[in-house]
Design an enzyme around this catalytic site. Structure first.
Site, mmCIF file in Angstrom:
data_model
loop_
_atom_site.group_PDB
_atom_site.id
_atom_site.type_symbol
_atom_site.label_atom_id
_atom_site.label_comp_id
_atom_site.label_asym_id
_atom_site.label_seq_id
_atom_site.Cartn_x
_atom_site.Cartn_y
_atom_site.Cartn_z
ATOM 1 N N GLY A 121 0.827 -1.205 0.000
ATOM 2 C CA GLY A 121 0.000 0.000 0.000
ATOM 3 C C GLY A 121 0.854 1.245 0.000
ATOM 4 O O GLY A 121 1.740 1.389 0.851
ATOM 5 N N ASN A 123 -6.637 -5.411 6.441
ATOM 6 C CA ASN A 123 -6.301 -5.718 5.056
ATOM 7 C C ASN A 123 -7.367 -6.642 4.508
ATOM 8 O O ASN A 123 -7.610 -7.721 5.048
ATOM 9 C CB ASN A 123 -4.933 -6.408 4.971
ATOM 10 C CG ASN A 123 -4.610 -6.888 3.569
ATOM 11 O OD1 ASN A 123 -4.994 -6.259 2.589
ATOM 12 N ND2 ASN A 123 -3.907 -8.005 3.472
ATOM 13 N N GLY A 124 -8.032 -6.237 3.443
ATOM 14 C CA GLY A 124 -9.081 -7.050 2.849
ATOM 15 C C GLY A 124 -10.267 -6.211 2.439
ATOM 16 O O GLY A 124 -10.147 -5.004 2.195
ATOM 17 N N TYR A 174 1.617 -11.774 -7.739
ATOM 18 C CA TYR A 174 2.043 -10.385 -7.836
ATOM 19 C C TYR A 174 2.280 -9.697 -6.503
ATOM 20 O O TYR A 174 3.325 -9.093 -6.286
ATOM 21 C CB TYR A 174 1.014 -9.587 -8.646
ATOM 22 C CG TYR A 174 1.297 -8.104 -8.700
ATOM 23 C CD1 TYR A 174 2.333 -7.611 -9.487
ATOM 24 C CD2 TYR A 174 0.550 -7.199 -7.950
ATOM 25 C CE1 TYR A 174 2.618 -6.254 -9.540
ATOM 26 C CE2 TYR A 174 0.827 -5.832 -7.996
ATOM 27 C CZ TYR A 174 1.862 -5.370 -8.787
ATOM 28 O OH TYR A 174 2.141 -4.027 -8.816
#
Length: 501
Positions: free
Chosen positions: A28, A101-102, A257
């Site tokens: 991020g 996170n999510g 990725y």
């Protein structure tokens, strides 16, 4: 996609949290925040920007305490307002701060429920604030003067019952301890570890094992689906699975990725998984095109490099670095308009002409999303003198949007959505196009941990492990299109203002 970290130590943790966030910066780049605790007081610094830009000496000096949490944000829900930078905080019960996170798939229903049933106000568009309030409300239901481990686990169980989607969470309860927990499907990664100091054991919870490596912690374990780990300020550790009907279904795109190659996720080496992707892709090329005329394999830096190395070795052809990456250019997908985007790709990558001239080149990238960058890279190779340009993706065709924390475009904005491989190849301007087969990708990743029976492959096959409705998918697509239009308008307005100045 976001990065989370929490540390309970015997000395100030501000510098360690800062260092940990820099290691997790790839997860991020829009905002960063650190919150510490000392003498039953929270100390917070957060803002938009990279870690190095958000925190200065004056901020670090104010972040006091031997316990703290941190977050780097890439928004997939809500806006890019600094008010939505994390950690977020509520003062009841006890005082709780949280980083997430999510993505919650039932955020709209939960917000309504929080207001009508729990009388809790949500002040932003962030689903992380909704998750924080759900947890706070569930903890308040326990009606305890102290957040003891059993009550905390019951509160987490309440979160699991109410929240749908993907979430790896780090939370801190003022004066008591740090909590980490993972959704019942284990979609997003989260690990914890420890290290021995002169005063005893210190503990860490983080998104990826690489943060533990960088700070000198040993990995204890990945959190299991539905599991919570609670570490008190005194260093006591409690953990328990707090959900029913759990199943480990991690996001396979982490290995394609997002995760750093030096991380281990659920026991799988990301680096080795990417190596196996290259091998399987090479085998497919040999099977489909045994008399290929590829002269050289060139990766798109950086995430295409590992697969490209193994692919070249398997094919028995030269591997060369043909693109030089400028690391001081902003991400291309925030640029307004195709012309600016096109120019930015050229600024970000430059072709080494002698590696392309007169060659039949196979360019390898980790994946193809919109295709804008891939098309420009193919043209760059032709401009550098390549005789033929082939393109290979280490991932299968991305045909569906992500609803678990990856900010992918609406489905119709994805180049492979509703198109054949031949049609995509024509749009890219390549002479041939190869996509990894989904079964080969699953093999490449699962080989690192055979106990994992299923992965979330929703961006490739449209199968969402938590179950989402067509109406929700449509709304997500509309919201992301609107957000991109707003961002494009803001960027264009900024350029117009600059030009008129």
């Amino acid at each position: 996609m976001c990065g989370i970290i929490g540390i309970v130590g015997h000395s100030p943790v501000n510098q360690q949290l800062y260092d940990g966030l820099t290691v997790l910066q790839h997860r991020g780049q829009d905002a960063a925040g650190i919150l510490t605790c000392e003498n039953n007081r929270f100390f917070l610094r957060k803002s938009n920007g990279l870690v190095r830009d958000v925190f200065h000496t004056r901020h670090m000096e104010r972040l006091k305490g031997n316990m703290g949490i941190g977050h780097v944000r890439y928004p997939t829900a809500g806006s890019t307002s600094s008010a939505e930078a994390q950690p977020l905080y509520v003062n009841s019960p006890f005082g709780i701060a949280l980083g997430h996170n999510g993505n919650l798939n039932n955020a709209e229903a939960l917000e309504k429920e929080l207001f009508e049933q729990d009388q809790r106000h949500v002040n932003t568009d962030s689903d992380s604030e909704i998750l924080l309030n759900v947890f706070a409300q569930e903890l308040q239901k326990q009606d305890s003067l102290r957040p003891v481990p059993e009550k905390i686990c019951e509160a987490v169980a309440g979160v699991h019952r109410r929240c749908q989607g993907a979430y790896a969470v780090i939370a801190m309860i003022v004066g008591f301890g740090i909590l980490g927990f993972r959704d019942p499907h284990g979609i997003r990664p989260i690990v914890y570890g420890r290290r021995k100091s002169e005063k005893g054991w210190e503990y860490i919870i983080a998104s990826e094992s690489v943060a533990l490596d960088a700070l000198g912690f040993e990995l204890v374990a990945d959190l299991k689906p539905g599991e919570a780990v609670y570490i008190t300020e005194q260093g006591e550790v409690f953990h328990r699975v707090c959900a029913e009907n759990t199943s480990l279904t991690p996001c396979i795109f982490e290995h394609v990725y997002f995760a750093r190659p030096d991380s281990f996720i659920d026991g799988i080496s990301v680096h080795k998984a990417r190596m196996r992707m290259g091998v399987k892709l090479a085998d497919q090329i040999v099977s489909d095109w045994p008399d290929h005329d590829i002269d050289v394999v060139i990766p798109v830096p950086d995430s295409g490099r590992t697969a490209a190395l193994e692919l070249a070795a398997r094919l028995g052809v030269k591997y060369r670095e043909g693109f030089v990456k400028n690391r001081y250019i902003g991400r291309t997908f925030i640029m307004p308009g195709q012309q600016v985007r096109k120019k930015s790709v050229r600024q970000k990558l430059n072709a080494i002409e002698l590696e392309f001239k007169g060659q039949n080149v196979l360019i390898v990238d980790d994946s193809i999303v919109r295709g804008t960058t891939s098309r420009e890279i193919v043209q760059m190779a032709r401009d550098a003198g390549a005789r033929r340009v082939y393109f290979a993706s280490a991932a299968p065709a991305i045909r569906y949007q992500n609803v678990y924390g990856i900010d992918m475009p609406a489905a119709e904005e994805l180049i492979a959505h509703g198109r054949t491989v031949e049609q995509v190849c024509e749009i890219l301007g390549a002479d041939r196009l190869f996509y990894q087969k989904l079964e080969d990708l699953i093999y490449a990743v699962r080989r690192g941990n055979e106990s994992i029976e299923r992965f979330d492959c929703s961006v490739f096959d449209g199968q969402y492990v938590s179950g989402v409705s067509d109406d929700y998918l449509q709304k997500v697509g509309e919201d992301r299109r609107d957000a991109r239009l707003r961002k494009k308008a803001e960027q264009t307005a900024g350029i117009d203002l600059y030009n008129s100045a």
